[in-house]
Scaffold this active site. Structure first.
Site, PDB file in Angstrom:
ATOM      1  N   ASP A 138     -11.688  21.015  -2.112  1.00 46.26           N
ATOM      2  CA  ASP A 138     -11.803  21.942  -3.241  1.00 46.26           C
ATOM      3  C   ASP A 138     -10.626  22.919  -3.210  1.00 46.26           C
ATOM      4  O   ASP A 138     -10.481  23.702  -2.273  1.00 46.26           O
ATOM      5  CB  ASP A 138     -13.118  22.731  -3.121  1.00 46.26           C
ATOM      6  CG  ASP A 138     -13.352  23.645  -4.313  1.00 46.26           C
ATOM      7  OD1 ASP A 138     -13.981  23.193  -5.297  1.00 46.26           O
ATOM      8  OD2 ASP A 138     -12.909  24.808  -4.275  1.00 46.26           O
TER       9      ASP A 138
ATOM     10  N   TYR B  82      -5.230  29.317  -6.040  1.00 43.39           N
ATOM     11  CA  TYR B  82      -5.128  29.389  -4.572  1.00 43.39           C
ATOM     12  C   TYR B  82      -3.676  29.158  -4.132  1.00 43.39           C
ATOM     13  O   TYR B  82      -3.360  29.318  -2.958  1.00 43.39           O
ATOM     14  CB  TYR B  82      -6.020  28.359  -3.874  1.00 43.39           C
ATOM     15  CG  TYR B  82      -7.501  28.460  -4.163  1.00 43.39           C
ATOM     16  CD1 TYR B  82      -8.054  29.554  -4.831  1.00 43.39           C
ATOM     17  CD2 TYR B  82      -8.386  27.454  -3.755  1.00 43.39           C
ATOM     18  CE1 TYR B  82      -9.409  29.631  -5.094  1.00 43.39           C
ATOM     19  CE2 TYR B  82      -9.744  27.534  -4.010  1.00 43.39           C
ATOM     20  CZ  TYR B  82     -10.243  28.623  -4.692  1.00 43.39           C
ATOM     21  OH  TYR B  82     -11.589  28.690  -4.952  1.00 43.39           O
TER      22      TYR B  82
ATOM     23  N   LYS C  36      -9.030  23.814 -10.167  1.00 48.85           N
ATOM     24  CA  LYS C  36      -9.585  24.710 -11.192  1.00 48.85           C
ATOM     25  C   LYS C  36      -8.465  25.369 -11.985  1.00 48.85           C
ATOM     26  O   LYS C  36      -7.482  25.815 -11.403  1.00 48.85           O
ATOM     27  CB  LYS C  36     -10.428  25.818 -10.529  1.00 48.85           C
ATOM     28  CG  LYS C  36     -11.348  25.335  -9.441  1.00 48.85           C
ATOM     29  CD  LYS C  36     -12.163  26.453  -8.821  1.00 48.85           C
ATOM     30  CE  LYS C  36     -12.860  25.966  -7.560  1.00 48.85           C
ATOM     31  NZ  LYS C  36     -12.041  26.032  -6.349  1.00 48.85           N
TER      32      LYS C  36
ATOM     33  N   HIS D 159     -12.088  27.964 -13.975  1.00 52.28           N
ATOM     34  CA  HIS D 159     -12.369  28.798 -12.808  1.00 52.28           C
ATOM     35  C   HIS D 159     -13.198  30.041 -13.156  1.00 52.28           C
ATOM     36  O   HIS D 159     -14.053  30.456 -12.383  1.00 52.28           O
ATOM     37  CB  HIS D 159     -11.022  29.218 -12.179  1.00 52.28           C
ATOM     38  CG  HIS D 159     -11.085  29.593 -10.739  1.00 52.28           C
ATOM     39  ND1 HIS D 159     -10.018  29.422  -9.895  1.00 52.28           N
ATOM     40  CD2 HIS D 159     -12.048  30.145  -9.992  1.00 52.28           C
ATOM     41  CE1 HIS D 159     -10.342  29.849  -8.687  1.00 52.28           C
ATOM     42  NE2 HIS D 159     -11.564  30.295  -8.719  1.00 52.28           N
TER      43      HIS D 159
HETATM   44  N1  LIG Z   1     -15.084  29.126  -7.903  1.00 52.18           N
HETATM   45  C1  LIG Z   1     -14.853  30.258  -7.299  1.00 52.18           C
HETATM   46  O1  LIG Z   1     -14.710  31.312  -7.958  1.00 52.18           O
HETATM   47  C2  LIG Z   1     -14.750  30.301  -5.823  1.00 52.18           C
HETATM   48  C3  LIG Z   1     -14.795  31.544  -5.152  1.00 52.18           C
HETATM   49  C4  LIG Z   1     -14.713  31.532  -3.750  1.00 52.18           C
HETATM   50  C5  LIG Z   1     -14.630  30.318  -3.086  1.00 52.18           C
HETATM   51  N2  LIG Z   1     -14.566  29.132  -3.756  1.00 52.18           N
HETATM   52  C6  LIG Z   1     -14.474  27.821  -3.048  1.00 52.18           C
HETATM   53  O2  LIG Z   1     -15.559  27.750  -2.114  1.00 52.18           O
HETATM   54  C7  LIG Z   1     -15.039  27.512  -0.805  1.00 52.18           C
HETATM   55  C8  LIG Z   1     -15.959  28.092   0.241  1.00 52.18           C
HETATM   56  O3  LIG Z   1     -16.130  29.491   0.051  1.00 52.18           O
HETATM   57  P1  LIG Z   1     -15.380  30.592   0.909  1.00 52.18           P
HETATM   58  O4  LIG Z   1     -14.176  30.038   1.556  1.00 52.18           O
HETATM   59  O5  LIG Z   1     -15.177  31.747   0.012  1.00 52.18           O
HETATM   60  O6  LIG Z   1     -16.446  31.028   2.005  1.00 52.18           O
HETATM   61  P2  LIG Z   1     -17.298  30.261   3.140  1.00 52.18           P
HETATM   62  O7  LIG Z   1     -16.925  28.827   3.217  1.00 52.18           O
HETATM   63  O8  LIG Z   1     -18.707  30.658   2.908  1.00 52.18           O
HETATM   64  O9  LIG Z   1     -16.854  31.007   4.453  1.00 52.18           O
HETATM   65  C9  LIG Z   1     -15.567  30.923   4.972  1.00 52.18           C
HETATM   66  C10 LIG Z   1     -15.432  31.987   6.064  1.00 52.18           C
HETATM   67  O10 LIG Z   1     -16.390  31.752   7.086  1.00 52.18           O
HETATM   68  C11 LIG Z   1     -15.746  31.461   8.318  1.00 52.18           C
HETATM   69  N3  LIG Z   1     -16.448  30.310   8.888  1.00 52.18           N
HETATM   70  C12 LIG Z   1     -16.309  28.990   8.580  1.00 52.18           C
HETATM   71  N4  LIG Z   1     -17.171  28.242   9.268  1.00 52.18           N
HETATM   72  C13 LIG Z   1     -17.890  29.081  10.020  1.00 52.18           C
HETATM   73  C14 LIG Z   1     -18.964  28.887  10.948  1.00 52.18           C
HETATM   74  N5  LIG Z   1     -19.437  27.661  11.188  1.00 52.18           N
HETATM   75  N6  LIG Z   1     -19.478  29.971  11.559  1.00 52.18           N
HETATM   76  C15 LIG Z   1     -18.989  31.211  11.284  1.00 52.18           C
HETATM   77  N7  LIG Z   1     -18.006  31.453  10.426  1.00 52.18           N
HETATM   78  C16 LIG Z   1     -17.446  30.398   9.784  1.00 52.18           C
HETATM   79  C17 LIG Z   1     -14.297  31.169   7.989  1.00 52.18           C
HETATM   80  O11 LIG Z   1     -13.435  31.646   8.987  1.00 52.18           O
HETATM   81  P3  LIG Z   1     -12.285  30.744   9.719  1.00 52.18           P
HETATM   82  O12 LIG Z   1     -11.448  30.119   8.637  1.00 52.18           O
HETATM   83  O13 LIG Z   1     -11.566  31.753  10.538  1.00 52.18           O
HETATM   84  O14 LIG Z   1     -13.049  29.735  10.525  1.00 52.18           O
HETATM   85  C18 LIG Z   1     -14.092  31.981   6.712  1.00 52.18           C
HETATM   86  O15 LIG Z   1     -13.777  33.325   7.020  1.00 52.18           O
HETATM   87  C19 LIG Z   1     -13.653  28.163  -0.885  1.00 52.18           C
HETATM   88  O16 LIG Z   1     -12.813  27.849   0.197  1.00 52.18           O
HETATM   89  C20 LIG Z   1     -13.185  27.676  -2.226  1.00 52.18           C
HETATM   90  O17 LIG Z   1     -12.756  26.333  -2.136  1.00 52.18           O
HETATM   91  C21 LIG Z   1     -14.642  29.125  -5.115  1.00 52.18           C
END
Ligand SMILES: NC(=O)c1ccc[n+]([C@@H]2O[C@H](COP(=O)([O-])OP(=O)(O)OC[C@H]3O[C@@H](n4cnc5c(N)ncnc54)[C@H](OP(=O)(O)O)[C@@H]3O)[C@@H](O)[C@H]2O)c1
Length: 288
Positions: A47, A52, A77, A110
């Site tokens: 994704d 990004y 997106k 997005h």
């Molecule tokens: N459509 C939208 O508006 C939108 C908004 C936000 C995100 N997204 C998409 O959704 C994806 C996921 O969301 P997100 O990246 O915001 O947040 P997330 O996946 O909920 O969390 C990522 C964070 O958690 C840490 N982490 C990962 N695995 C872990 C584990 N097993 N235990 C503890 N901490 C952990 C990571 O740190 P480290 O990297 O240091 O491990 C990072 O800081 C994004 O990458 C993006 O592709 C879309």
């Protein structure tokens, strides 16, 4: 897609239930490395997004992985700067070029503000032309869904929204279920929220199955029928976040997880001024 569990979308396409998120991974080689690690670990769904600024590294990592293109699901997106019809058409071409792909599996709008209908028309046409396989939206609350989607010819296949045990989107999910629209979770781990990862209910379940809190959260979301794509730049987490299919929460455990819902997330797409602040947050044409 062999060996990867999938959910069927309302357009008939099968999306891998788990993917790899790339938000906030810089395009300094880190995205390339992270996506390569994810693909090597077994992820077959990535994704990314125009905003990004890392589509190019995603595309290169996919190419260099040697995995056949039809085995990997790629989502990107469109940023809201590009929602005017002609700009939207260009945005799709730019994503294809940056990633070096002939088609994109899922293209999302997005953010749900501005010339949404024009951008959607461009997506519908690109889908008909075979450049995109599935189309969807993101960050649509019930209010924004009801404002825009009745004007679309084609109903979106997914709505990618903030979702984790603290924000389970109950009202939205009821609306989306009527059209068989799949929910995708952003922030499936609450963006690493320490309170969430240390919830006693979650830690108890984790202990029982010899899993960690992240795995229990992702498995819960998976059993709720939600597509997840946790982000990490650390190999151990990239691997452990994928290792969620050898245990299953009981009905009682699912109810305990459902009870963690606070009904409120970090981001409120309905709040006044959100569109303007997002527009100011990223200029996707700064280097044109
Ligand atoms: N459509 C939208 O508006 C939108 C908004 C936000 C995100 N997204 C998409 O959704 C994806 C996921 O969301 P997100 O990246 O915001 O947040 P997330 O996946 O909920 O969390 C990522 C964070 O958690 C840490 N982490 C990962 N695995 C872990 C584990 N097993 N235990 C503890 N901490 C952990 C990571 O740190 P480290 O990297 O240091 O491990 C990072 O800081 C994004 O990458 C993006 O592709 C879309």
């Amino acid at each position: 897609m062999a060996n990867v569990e999938t959910f069927k979308l309302n357009d008939g396409n099968n999306i891998p239930v788990i993917g790899f998120g790339t938000f906030q991974i810089p395009a300094d080689g880190s995205t390339y490395d992270a996506v390569k690690m994810a693909l090597a670990a077994g992820y077959r769904h990535i994704d990314t997004a125009v905003a990004y600024f890392n589509e190019q590294e995603v595309g290169k990592a996919i190419k260099d992985s040697g995995i056949p293109r039809d085995q990997i699901w790629v989502t990107t997106k469109m940023w809201l700067q590009d929602y005017k019809y002609e700009d939207a058409k260009k945005s799709i071409e730019t994503s294809l070029n940056k990633m070096g792909l002939d088609y994109i599996d899922l293209y999302l709008l997005h953010q749900p503000y501005g010339e949404v209908e024009e951008a959607w028309k461009a997506l519908e046409e690109a889908k008909k032309a075979g450049k995109i396989r599935s189309i969807g939206v993101s960050n649509m609350t019930p209010k924004l869904w009801n404002k825009f989607v009745p004007n679309f010819d084609e109903v979106p296949s997914v709505n990618q929204v903030e979702f984790n045990p603290y924000f389970q989107q109950k009202e939205l999910r009821e609306i989306l279920a009527k059209d068989n629209v799949r929910v995708e979770a952003w922030a499936p781990l609450g963006e690493g929220n320490k309170d969430l990862l240390n919830e006693p209910v979650i830690l108890d379940i984790a202990k029982k199955y010899n899993k960690n809190a992240g795995q229990v959260i992702l498995r819960f979301e998976n059993q709720e029928g939600i597509v997840v794509f946790p982000k990490s730049v650390h190999e151990a987490r990239i691997k452990s976040n994928l290792d969620i299919f050898d245990f299953e929460l009981t009905d009682e455990e699912m109810d305990k997880m459902r009870a963690l819902d606070k009904g409120k997330g970090m981001h409120d797409p309905d709040a006044p001024g959100v569109a303007e602040s997002l527009l100011n947050a990223f200029d996707v044409h700064a280097n044109d």
